[in-house]
Design a protein around this motif. Structure first.
Motif, PDB file in Angstrom:
ATOM      1  N   SER A  92       0.818  -1.217   0.000  1.00  0.00           N
ATOM      2  CA  SER A  92       0.000   0.000   0.000  1.00  0.00           C
ATOM      3  C   SER A  92       0.849   1.262   0.000  1.00  0.00           C
ATOM      4  CB  SER A  92      -0.927   0.004   1.223  1.00  0.00           C
ATOM      5  OG  SER A  92      -0.157   0.031   2.417  1.00  0.00           O
ATOM      6  N   THR A  93       2.082   1.175   0.471  1.00  0.00           N
ATOM      7  CA  THR A  93       2.929   2.368   0.507  1.00  0.00           C
ATOM      8  C   THR A  93       3.454   2.739  -0.861  1.00  0.00           C
ATOM      9  OG1 THR A  93       4.895   1.015   0.985  1.00  0.00           O
ATOM     10  CG2 THR A  93       3.635   1.851   2.870  1.00  0.00           C
ATOM     11  N   SER A  94       3.320   1.822  -1.849  1.00  0.00           N
ATOM     12  CA  SER A  94       3.835   2.103  -3.191  1.00  0.00           C
ATOM     13  C   SER A  94       2.720   2.380  -4.195  1.00  0.00           C
ATOM     14  CB  SER A  94       4.671   0.917  -3.686  1.00  0.00           C
ATOM     15  OG  SER A  94       3.853  -0.236  -3.779  1.00  0.00           O
ATOM     16  N   SER A  95       1.450   2.503  -3.764  1.00  0.00           N
ATOM     17  CA  SER A  95       0.323   2.729  -4.676  1.00  0.00           C
ATOM     18  C   SER A  95      -0.456   3.965  -4.232  1.00  0.00           C
ATOM     19  CB  SER A  95      -0.605   1.507  -4.703  1.00  0.00           C
ATOM     20  OG  SER A  95      -1.737   1.779  -5.485  1.00  0.00           O
ATOM     21  N   ALA A  96      -0.732   4.806  -5.204  1.00  0.00           N
ATOM     22  CA  ALA A  96      -1.488   6.033  -4.906  1.00  0.00           C
ATOM     23  C   ALA A  96      -2.993   5.796  -4.948  1.00  0.00           C
ATOM     24  CB  ALA A  96      -1.103   7.134  -5.902  1.00  0.00           C
ATOM     25  N   ASN A  97      -3.453   4.730  -5.633  1.00  0.00           N
ATOM     26  CA  ASN A  97      -4.887   4.452  -5.775  1.00  0.00           C
ATOM     27  C   ASN A  97      -5.213   3.151  -5.055  1.00  0.00           C
ATOM     28  OD1 ASN A  97      -5.324   6.729  -7.516  1.00  0.00           O
ATOM     29  ND2 ASN A  97      -4.400   5.523  -9.167  1.00  0.00           N
ATOM     30  N   GLN A  98      -5.303   3.200  -3.742  1.00  0.00           N
ATOM     31  CA  GLN A  98      -5.579   1.998  -2.987  1.00  0.00           C
ATOM     32  C   GLN A  98      -6.981   1.476  -3.320  1.00  0.00           C
ATOM     33  OE1 GLN A  98      -4.881   2.434   1.160  1.00  0.00           O
ATOM     34  NE2 GLN A  98      -2.825   3.285   0.917  1.00  0.00           N
ATOM     35  N   CYS A  99      -7.028   0.199  -3.726  1.00  0.00           N
ATOM     36  CA  CYS A  99      -8.266  -0.516  -4.016  1.00  0.00           C
ATOM     37  C   CYS A  99      -9.046   0.082  -5.194  1.00  0.00           C
ATOM     38  CB  CYS A  99      -9.175  -0.561  -2.776  1.00  0.00           C
ATOM     39  SG  CYS A  99      -8.473  -1.551  -1.443  1.00  0.00           S
ATOM     40  N   SER A 100      -8.406   0.864  -6.059  1.00  0.00           N
ATOM     41  CA  SER A 100      -9.072   1.389  -7.263  1.00  0.00           C
ATOM     42  C   SER A 100      -8.776   0.458  -8.428  1.00  0.00           C
ATOM     43  CB  SER A 100      -8.583   2.810  -7.566  1.00  0.00           C
ATOM     44  OG  SER A 100      -8.904   3.677  -6.512  1.00  0.00           O
ATOM     45  N   TYR A 101      -9.315  -0.789  -8.359  1.00  0.00           N
ATOM     46  CA  TYR A 101      -9.026  -1.803  -9.355  1.00  0.00           C
ATOM     47  C   TYR A 101     -10.313  -2.539  -9.727  1.00  0.00           C
ATOM     48  CZ  TYR A 101      -4.201  -1.080  -7.896  1.00  0.00           C
ATOM     49  OH  TYR A 101      -3.002  -0.520  -7.625  1.00  0.00           O
ATOM     50  N   SER A 102     -10.279  -3.125 -10.921  1.00  0.00           N
ATOM     51  CA  SER A 102     -11.363  -4.016 -11.355  1.00  0.00           C
ATOM     52  C   SER A 102     -10.746  -5.264 -11.951  1.00  0.00           C
ATOM     53  CB  SER A 102     -12.241  -3.312 -12.408  1.00  0.00           C
ATOM     54  OG  SER A 102     -11.473  -3.016 -13.562  1.00  0.00           O
TER      55      SER A 102
END
Length: 684
Positions: A92-102
């Motif tokens: 999570s520290t390396s992603s700017a869009n947490q849980c913004s996936y499909s």
């Protein structure tokens, strides 16, 4: 994980939980719009799970996309990748869009694509195939990777697994129990005491702090366990060819061949050629360098005899009895044996065993089978023993040296003993084929030798010299006075021998004066002198010696007095010795002449007047002195001079009479008529 992070993930799950949408595709591919469930794992990990899962039949995979929610619609921003598993992880520290996936589920795919998201997991084995010898050990090594945010909590090595069941850790597997060494999370393992049944494929599996985050590295490490075997084949020239082989290829192997248990020198290949004849007969085996203890089974190539020495003490001494046993190399038995000592038959030995005494000299024994033409090689005590100092270059103080002893013996040498020669008695140093000395000094110089010992006797090498070179020690000065001059002698201990240079100190400077170990200074010479000893390994300077003319005069005077006293002493001793010798000679002469020649002594003077009446005046008187002569015999007799003449004929002819001189004292008035008596001697 913080409460704010949990709230964000929960809201995202609500936003992207979309209804499943079936999207038909060509070539039988069925694509379903999936639902994504986002959850926190560990400290920083995020887990995405796509549902529904792939259909049981056919190839399937999951496609993942990054997206965002505009408030009314979901927009796909980028293709993130694919995976064969329903879950993917990221930090999570390396992603700017947490849980913004499909996600999408792809069923009945024609082929499995290269899914990069699955490459977040992996195990790399080094090497992937291993061939090892039965009875040896093998080390496994690997490395692994996993998505960020996960932490490895456990790992196992295993060989077999069943679907739906976790594999059994080799550390507790009954066939490997006690032979496996590994740690809980380390990707390393060692198996000892390998057996042929250990030929397997070994895999590594690790577990993380997410129950679904576990991975097995495939295909694993293939281990082949093989023993060594010897294949015997004939050659065109009637000899034999032996081949040492294994069921798998051993890497970079150097082979060692053995004949009757002893190494065959200069044979390092997998093949060994033998000539036809008794010299090559025997039992052969092979091994691989580094695993000499893991030998192949022995094969017999022609029969031969060998002699074994039994019953010897740990340190045999001369006169002890040992037993020699003659045996077949191919385990055959014979009825009658013939024993020989130095080639001469031993009539008292006719069986497979023979008892002999340990001797200190050279001797050899062998056995043969009557009527078979078989004879064993000889057995003998050590000989040709040799001691060598290594390295052979010049040795300087502080170096290290090793003394090595070698000897020819059969059976092999049991023990090597080291000695250093000394004038009183040789000093024992220790045992072993090699004797090392570190930080050598001049005290280690000398002669060294070794003694080799086996069951049949012993033999000593000729001494070898250890020569240690060292710089000069501080020189010492000695002085000698002779004929008005002084000689100084400079001496220093060094190896090799030093050269000497004399210097004369003038003021604050010192100038070379002479060379050589001796310096002669004439009387009256003054100055301060010293010497320098030098060799190739260094130099050393003596203390200073002051020399003045006053000191010289005093030394000369003292020397003169000593010389005079010495001469007086010698003269007195010689005089006393001469006197003692004369006294002894006279004593011998007297004892030898007691019954022979008379000796005259006790001489007294008589005052005789000129006339019988004695009436003459003093002026007319003439003083005549007579000597009384005594004859010494066994009985002493006094004979007056006046009667001596008549007694001459009466004396024995063998007697020698000596008369003393009669001296006339000249009176005041000389009278020529007065008689003068002279020396009277006996005449024959």
């Amino acid at each position: 994980m913080s409460p704010q992070r949990l709230a964000n993930i929960t809201a995202a799950v609500i936003l992207i939980s979309l209804a499943g949408l079936q999207i038909p595709a060509s070539s039988g591919l069925t694509v379903l719009q999936g639902k994504v469930v986002c959850s926190a794992v560990g400290e920083t990990g995020v887990k995405l799970t796509c549902s529904p899962i792939c259909w049981p039949s056919g190839n399937c995979f999951y496609s993942w996309y990054r997206g965002y929610w505009s408030g009314a619609h979901w927009y796909t921003a980028a293709d993130w990748g694919c995976s064969f598993g329903a879950s993917v992880w990221f930090d999570s520290t390396s992603s700017a869009n947490q849980c913004s996936y499909s996600c999408r589920v792809n069923n009945n795919a024609d082929s499995r694509p290269d899914c990069k998201l699955d490459q977040q997991w992996g195990v790399t084995y080094t090497p992937e195939q291993v061939c090892v010898l039965e009875g040896s050990s093998v080390d496994f090594s690997c490395s692994y990777k996993h998505p960020g945010g996960l932490r490895v909590t456990k790992s196992v090595w295993f060989i077999n697994s069943r679907p739906g069941f976790e594999p059994i850790d080799l550390r507790v597997y009954y066939q490997y129990k006690g032979r496996v060494q590994s740690t809980q999370t380390d990707c390393r393992m060692r198996i000892t005491g390998l057996r042929e049944s250990d030929t397997q494929t070994y895999r590594f599996r690790f577990y993380t702090d997410d129950p679904d985050g576990k991975y097995t590295g495939r295909p694993g490490v293939r281990v082949s366990v093989s023993g060594l075997k010897i294949k015997v084949s004939d050659t065109q020239r009637g000899g034999k060819k032996l081949t040492c082989s294994s069921t798998c290829t051993l890497p970079n192997s150097t082979y060692i061949w053995y004949r009757n248990g002893q190494p065959v020198s200069e044979q390092t290949r997998a093949e060994l050629g033998l000539n036809k004849g008794a010299l090559d007969a025997g039992r052969y085996s092979c091994s691989v360098k580094g695993h000499e203890e893991l030998r192949s089974a022995a094969v017999c190539v022609s029969d031969g005899l060998q002699v074994k020495v039994e019953g010897a003490a740990a340190t045999p001494s001369e006169g002890q009895t040992v037993t020699l046993t003659c045996s077949s190399m191919c385990s055959l038995s014979y009825s009658t044996y013939i024993w020989s000592r130095e080639g001469q038959p031993l009539s008292e030995c006719r069986s497979a065993s023979c008892s002999v005494a340990v001797v200190s000299g050279e001797v050899s024994y062998s056995c043969a089978v009557e009527g078979r033409g078989l004879r064993s090689p000889p057995v003998y005590p050590p000989k040709d023993t040799r001691a060598v100092v290594l390295p052979s270059a010049e040795r300087v103080e502080g170096d290290s040296v090793t003394l090595t002893c070698s000897s020819d013996a059969d059976p092999p040498v049991l023990t090597f003993y080291w000695f250093k020669q000394r004038a009183a008695a040789d000093k024992a140093l220790g045992t072993g084929q090699n004797y090392s000395i570190t930080n050598i000094s001049s005290q280690h110089s000398g002669l060294y030798y070794c003694t080799a010992l086996n069951q049949l006797g012993q033999h000593s090498s000729t001494p070898t010299r250890l020569d240690v070179f060292y710089p000069p020690r501080p020189p010492s000065l000695s002085e000698f006075v002779f004929n008005g001059s002084v000689t100084l002698v400079c001496v220093s201990d060094s190896n090799p021998a030093s050269s000497y240079t004399w210097f004369r100190k003038t003021g604050n400077s010192s100038d070379p004066f002479r060379t050589g170990s001796n310096l002669t200074v004439a009387a009256g010479t003054g100055g301060v002198f010293g010497c320098v000893a030098e060799n190739p390994y260094g130099s050393s300077t003596s203390s200073e010696w002051s020399f003045t003319s006053d000191n010289t005069a005093t030394k000369y005077a003292a020397s003169g007095v000593l010389v005079v006293l010495l001469l007086i002493f010698i003269a007195v001793v010689l005089w006393m010795r001469r006197r003692a010798t004369l006294s002894y000679s006279r004593s011998e002469e007297n004892s030898g002449e007691q019954a022979s020649a008379p000796v005259y002594d006790n001489i007294s003077t008589l005052a005789v007047t000129s006339g019988p009446a004695g009436a003459a005046s003093s002026d007319d008187q003439v003083e005549v002195q007579y000597t009384t002569i005594q004859f010494k015999r066994f009985h002493t007799q006094e004979v007056p001079l006046c009667s001596t003449v008549q007694l001459i004929n009466a004396l024995n002819e063998e007697e020698e009479v000596q008369y003393a001189t009669v001296i006339k004292a000249r009176p005041a008035v000389w009278n020529d008529d007065l008689p003068i008596y002279s020396t009277v001697q006996k005449t024959t």
